[in-house]
Scaffold this active site. Sequence first.
Site, PDB file in Angstrom:
ATOM      1  N   ASP A  91      70.260 -56.388 -34.684  1.00 32.67           N
ATOM      2  CA  ASP A  91      69.982 -55.585 -35.641  1.00 32.67           C
ATOM      3  C   ASP A  91      69.639 -56.360 -36.687  1.00 32.67           C
ATOM      4  O   ASP A  91      70.673 -57.217 -37.223  1.00 32.67           O
ATOM      5  CB  ASP A  91      70.648 -54.640 -35.943  1.00 32.67           C
ATOM      6  CG  ASP A  91      69.770 -53.827 -36.546  1.00 32.67           C
ATOM      7  OD1 ASP A  91      68.329 -54.405 -37.288  1.00 32.67           O
ATOM      8  OD2 ASP A  91      70.399 -52.807 -37.918  1.00 32.67           O
ATOM      9  N   ASP A  97      68.740 -45.425 -39.980  1.00 36.16           N
ATOM     10  CA  ASP A  97      69.774 -46.280 -40.320  1.00 36.16           C
ATOM     11  C   ASP A  97      70.093 -45.097 -41.700  1.00 36.16           C
ATOM     12  O   ASP A  97      69.750 -44.807 -42.824  1.00 36.16           O
ATOM     13  CB  ASP A  97      69.543 -47.364 -41.228  1.00 36.16           C
ATOM     14  CG  ASP A  97      69.656 -48.775 -40.338  1.00 36.16           C
ATOM     15  OD1 ASP A  97      70.213 -49.268 -39.993  1.00 36.16           O
ATOM     16  OD2 ASP A  97      68.441 -49.375 -40.611  1.00 36.16           O
TER      17      ASP A  97
END
Length: 220
Positions: A175, A35
């Site tokens: 996610d 990320d």
Amino acid sequence: MQFELTASMMCANYGHLEREVKSLEEAGIDSFHIDIMDGRYVPNFAMSLNDMRYIASATSKPLDVHLMIEHPNNRISIFLEHLRKGDTVYIHPEAEYHPSTTLQAIINAGMIPGIAINPGTSVETVMEMLRIVKKVLVMSVNPGNAGQMYLPYVGKKITKLLSLKEDMDFELYWDGACSADKIIEYAPKGVKGFVLGTTLLFGKDKPYGETLADIRALKF
């Protein structure tokens, strides 16, 4: 039932990052989820380019790079040059004036193109891009922080995307707030993979191998 499990590395122990990567690899993780946040597109900073480069050098497993940054086309080359063919790069369509241009750059570099869809983004607004990408990452929480609560209205969006994936030739990934009950419900419906963070994988009092074995042994 076959489904993919990817480790959300923003949740890892950065005091022992090399050990974390090796332990997850030995435990049988399918890929590493990276990320990248710029503090602008989302109100937080997470992993950096150097974190991504290190993990890429420390494992032979694929990387899933999730770019939560404004105007990724302006910076896409600095990420692509440190990745390998077959790695995945997700962008957020709202973050770019012409997202198809950025997706084409990812394709030209030999990477797998993907888009990440926020809870507040409708399927209709990304419909044309579904024919370009190979992966769609559905955010079940608002992006920017780990440990958030699941937003239940995202389930209807996933149902709609599942009805489109065969015709448009993409795979669907989950996610955010990924619990065992979500895998049990959505893997049989066709969700291909799940990003594992603090809900199931990190911060538990047992080895990663045991945790992943328990997840793969879930009863459907």
